[in-house]
Design a protein around this motif. Structure first.
Motif, PDB file in Angstrom:
ATOM      1  N   ASP A 282      -8.006 169.349  21.619  1.00 42.96           N
ATOM      2  CA  ASP A 282      -8.759 169.045  20.291  1.00 42.96           C
ATOM      3  C   ASP A 282      -7.911 168.378  19.530  1.00 42.96           C
ATOM      4  N   TRP A 283      -8.262 167.759  18.054  1.00 45.41           N
ATOM      5  CA  TRP A 283      -8.042 167.322  17.999  1.00 45.41           C
ATOM      6  C   TRP A 283      -6.037 167.200  17.033  1.00 45.41           C
ATOM      7  N   THR A 284      -6.270 168.726  16.945  1.00 42.03           N
ATOM      8  CA  THR A 284      -4.594 169.027  16.757  1.00 42.03           C
ATOM      9  C   THR A 284      -3.491 168.807  17.778  1.00 42.03           C
TER      10      THR A 284
ATOM     11  N   LEU B 126      -3.471 166.519  20.040  1.00 47.27           N
ATOM     12  CA  LEU B 126      -3.704 165.180  20.384  1.00 47.27           C
ATOM     13  C   LEU B 126      -3.252 164.484  19.072  1.00 47.27           C
ATOM     14  N   LEU B 127      -3.134 164.590  17.502  1.00 43.92           N
ATOM     15  CA  LEU B 127      -1.699 164.507  16.721  1.00 43.92           C
ATOM     16  C   LEU B 127      -0.694 165.019  17.252  1.00 43.92           C
TER      17      LEU B 127
END
Length: 118
Positions: A12-14, A16-17
């Motif tokens: 998910d994007w979280t 990756l960030l």
């Protein structure tokens, strides 16, 4: 903060960030010493302590790898890790070379582990 369900193999994007942020923090914190045009003032006791950092880091990685197994004990005397560690320690006490310690330890460990299956 919401946690999105993802399929196996997807991120998910979280996540990756977080990985990207930790990468930036690591790069910046490790490069600060190189960005300075002058030597940073450090107390003598701190500089002396930094001399032991490579040996301490090596010991903190190698010692648990030698003595810890899934059942938390050495399997037998036919353990290549034990002989590699002994050879590396002997080399270190003889020459005081961290790189030589690694090379000698691996030169003993690899033939025993790969060749004899220890």
């Amino acid at each position: 903060m919401s946690f999105d369900a993802t399929l196996p193999g997807q991120t998910d994007w979280t996540t990756l960030l977080i990985i990207l942020g930790l990468t930036v923090v690591t790069i910046v914190s490790r490069s600060l010493f190189f960005l300075s045009s002058r030597e940073l003032p450090m107390p003598r006791w701190f500089r002396r302590g930094l001399q032991y950092a490579p040996a301490a880091a090596l010991a903190s990685i190698v010692i648990p790898a030698i003595v810890m197994t899934p059942d938390n004990q050495l399997a037998s005397w036919n353990d290549a890790r034990l002989y590699g560690a002994l050879a590396g320690a002997a080399w270190f006490f003889y020459r005081r070379s961290v790189m030589g310690t690694i090379l000698v330890g691996m030169a003993v460990y690899l033939p025993l582990h790969l060749g004899l299956g220890w």
